[in-house]
Design a protein around this motif. Structure first.
Motif, PDB file in Angstrom:
ATOM      1  N   MET A  41      -1.534  -1.015 -17.195  1.00 28.56           N
ATOM      2  CA  MET A  41      -1.972  -1.760 -16.010  1.00 28.56           C
ATOM      3  C   MET A  41      -2.923  -0.962 -15.119  1.00 28.56           C
ATOM      4  N   ASN A  42      -2.560   0.265 -14.777  1.00 22.85           N
ATOM      5  CA  ASN A  42      -3.421   1.025 -13.865  1.00 22.85           C
ATOM      6  C   ASN A  42      -4.806   1.298 -14.446  1.00 22.85           C
ATOM      7  N   PRO A  43      -4.951   1.612 -15.731  1.00 23.52           N
ATOM      8  CA  PRO A  43      -6.311   1.733 -16.268  1.00 23.52           C
ATOM      9  C   PRO A  43      -7.087   0.409 -16.202  1.00 23.52           C
ATOM     10  N   ILE A  44      -6.399  -0.704 -16.415  1.00 21.44           N
ATOM     11  CA  ILE A  44      -7.063  -2.004 -16.279  1.00 21.44           C
ATOM     12  C   ILE A  44      -7.518  -2.201 -14.838  1.00 21.44           C
ATOM     13  N   PHE A  45      -6.613  -1.942 -13.893  1.00 16.73           N
ATOM     14  CA  PHE A  45      -6.959  -2.107 -12.472  1.00 16.73           C
ATOM     15  C   PHE A  45      -8.135  -1.216 -12.085  1.00 16.73           C
ATOM     16  N   LYS A  46      -8.118   0.017 -12.583  1.00 16.01           N
ATOM     17  CA  LYS A  46      -9.172   0.979 -12.226  1.00 16.01           C
ATOM     18  C   LYS A  46     -10.542   0.537 -12.760  1.00 16.01           C
ATOM     19  N   ALA A  47     -10.566  -0.217 -13.861  1.00  7.19           N
ATOM     20  CA  ALA A  47     -11.819  -0.664 -14.461  1.00  7.19           C
ATOM     21  C   ALA A  47     -12.416  -1.880 -13.741  1.00  7.19           C
ATOM     22  N   LEU A  48     -11.653  -2.503 -12.879  1.00  8.83           N
ATOM     23  CA  LEU A  48     -12.141  -3.667 -12.141  1.00  8.83           C
ATOM     24  C   LEU A  48     -13.091  -3.243 -11.024  1.00  8.83           C
ATOM     25  N   ALA A  50     -11.095   4.668   3.856  1.00 10.17           N
ATOM     26  CA  ALA A  50     -12.213   5.185   3.054  1.00 10.17           C
ATOM     27  C   ALA A  50     -11.721   5.960   1.833  1.00 10.17           C
ATOM     28  N   ASP A  51     -10.562   6.605   1.954  1.00  7.43           N
ATOM     29  CA  ASP A  51     -10.042   7.427   0.845  1.00  7.43           C
ATOM     30  C   ASP A  51      -9.038   6.677  -0.027  1.00  7.43           C
ATOM     31  N   TRP A  52      -9.101   5.360  -0.079  1.00 13.71           N
ATOM     32  CA  TRP A  52      -8.102   4.586  -0.812  1.00 13.71           C
ATOM     33  C   TRP A  52      -8.045   4.962  -2.285  1.00 13.71           C
ATOM     34  N   LYS A  53      -9.202   5.228  -2.893  1.00 16.63           N
ATOM     35  CA  LYS A  53      -9.200   5.595  -4.316  1.00 16.63           C
ATOM     36  C   LYS A  53      -8.499   6.934  -4.541  1.00 16.63           C
ATOM     37  N   GLU A  54      -8.722   7.877  -3.647  1.00 12.22           N
ATOM     38  CA  GLU A  54      -8.064   9.177  -3.761  1.00 12.22           C
ATOM     39  C   GLU A  54      -6.551   9.032  -3.613  1.00 12.22           C
ATOM     40  N   GLN A  55      -6.117   8.156  -2.706  1.00 10.21           N
ATOM     41  CA  GLN A  55      -4.683   7.937  -2.533  1.00 10.21           C
ATOM     42  C   GLN A  55      -4.067   7.285  -3.776  1.00 10.21           C
ATOM     43  N   ILE A  56      -4.777   6.333  -4.356  1.00  5.26           N
ATOM     44  CA  ILE A  56      -4.299   5.695  -5.586  1.00  5.26           C
ATOM     45  C   ILE A  56      -4.250   6.715  -6.726  1.00  5.26           C
ATOM     46  N   ASP A  57      -5.269   7.556  -6.820  1.00  4.40           N
ATOM     47  CA  ASP A  57      -5.274   8.589  -7.865  1.00  4.40           C
ATOM     48  C   ASP A  57      -4.109   9.555  -7.689  1.00  4.40           C
ATOM     49  N   ARG A  58      -3.790   9.907  -6.440  1.00  6.04           N
ATOM     50  CA  ARG A  58      -2.654  10.795  -6.167  1.00  6.04           C
ATOM     51  C   ARG A  58      -1.355  10.101  -6.591  1.00  6.04           C
ATOM     52  N   TRP A  59      -1.209   8.820  -6.250  1.00  6.34           N
ATOM     53  CA  TRP A  59      -0.016   8.072  -6.660  1.00  6.34           C
ATOM     54  C   TRP A  59       0.099   8.079  -8.182  1.00  6.34           C
ATOM     55  N   ASN A  60      -1.015   7.867  -8.870  1.00  2.00           N
ATOM     56  CA  ASN A  60      -0.999   7.849 -10.341  1.00  2.00           C
ATOM     57  C   ASN A  60      -0.565   9.196 -10.912  1.00  2.00           C
ATOM     58  N   ARG A  61      -1.056  10.290 -10.345  1.00  2.00           N
ATOM     59  CA  ARG A  61      -0.642  11.615 -10.836  1.00  2.00           C
ATOM     60  C   ARG A  61       0.861  11.814 -10.661  1.00  2.00           C
ATOM     61  N   TYR A  62       1.390  11.469  -9.502  1.00  2.00           N
ATOM     62  CA  TYR A  62       2.834  11.578  -9.280  1.00  2.00           C
ATOM     63  C   TYR A  62       3.598  10.659 -10.241  1.00  2.00           C
ATOM     64  N   HIS A  63       3.037   9.479 -10.463  1.00  2.00           N
ATOM     65  CA  HIS A  63       3.692   8.507 -11.341  1.00  2.00           C
ATOM     66  C   HIS A  63       3.769   9.025 -12.777  1.00  2.00           C
ATOM     67  N   TYR A  64       2.720   9.707 -13.251  1.00  2.00           N
ATOM     68  CA  TYR A  64       2.749  10.279 -14.605  1.00  2.00           C
ATOM     69  C   TYR A  64       3.913  11.262 -14.740  1.00  2.00           C
ATOM     70  N   VAL A  65       4.121  12.077 -13.720  1.00  2.00           N
ATOM     71  CA  VAL A  65       5.226  13.041 -13.758  1.00  2.00           C
ATOM     72  C   VAL A  65       6.558  12.294 -13.747  1.00  2.00           C
ATOM     73  N   ARG A  66       6.649  11.269 -12.896  1.00  2.00           N
ATOM     74  CA  ARG A  66       7.899  10.493 -12.832  1.00  2.00           C
ATOM     75  C   ARG A  66       8.180   9.811 -14.173  1.00  2.00           C
ATOM     76  N   VAL A  67       7.151   9.284 -14.808  1.00  2.00           N
ATOM     77  CA  VAL A  67       7.338   8.662 -16.126  1.00  2.00           C
ATOM     78  C   VAL A  67       7.873   9.694 -17.121  1.00  2.00           C
ATOM     79  N   ALA A  68       7.330  10.898 -17.108  1.00  2.00           N
ATOM     80  CA  ALA A  68       7.823  11.949 -18.009  1.00  2.00           C
ATOM     81  C   ALA A  68       9.295  12.253 -17.728  1.00  2.00           C
TER      82      ALA A  68
END
Length: 148
Positions: A27-34, A116-134
């Motif tokens: 989902m997140n890669p799909i969202f990021k491509a929009l 203005a930094d919404w993309k950076e915040q989403i990217d930070r959430w994604n990095r934390y989420h990858y660790v949580r998934v692991a």
């Protein structure tokens, strides 16, 4: 009765892992491509929808694992279950401290109100989420191993 608890717990945690894996790697890669507006609106909607369901799922998974650990304390594999429960505690703590604050901001944003930094915040959430998934994959793996 313990057998049923083991199966229910493993299925509940396994389904949670599947959803979170799909969020991270589908989902997140799909969202990021929009385009930006659509991407941000999809992220906000996902944050509202999953933000309501996942706390119950995470806490429920942890409770089921803890009950399994107590009920099966005299059975083989209890150490694996206790370790899995510990990892689920870690995933809840990570969620509360790292992911939920970002998600709580994100779910209120619109194309007109996003920072203005919404993309950076989403990217930070994604990095934390990858660790949580692991972490939750490791917990699930230990629960499956405890069944064997």
């Amino acid at each position: 009765m313990l057998d049923a608890l083991e199966i229910v717990t493993t299925v509940v945690v396994g389904l949670m892992v599947g959803v979170e894996f799909a969020v991270a790697f589908v989902m997140n890669p799909i969202f990021k491509a929009l385009p930006d507006d659509a991407s941000q609106m999809a992220q906000s909607h996902g944050g509202r929808m999953l933000g309501a369901a996942m706390p119950v799922w995470y806490i429920g998974s942890l409770v089921l694992s803890a009950v399994w650990a107590v009920a099966g304390r005299h059975h083989d594999g209890v150490g694996l279950v206790v370790t899995a429960a510990g990892l689920l505690v870690l995933s809840v703590v990570m969620s509360l401290l790292l992911l939920v604050p970002i998600n709580n901001r994100n779910k209120t944003w619109t194309p007109e109100t996003r920072p203005a930094d919404w993309k950076e915040q989403i990217d930070r959430w994604n990095r934390y989420h990858y660790v949580r998934v692991a972490v939750i994959i490791a917990a699930f793996t230990l629960l499956v191993a405890a069944l064997a």
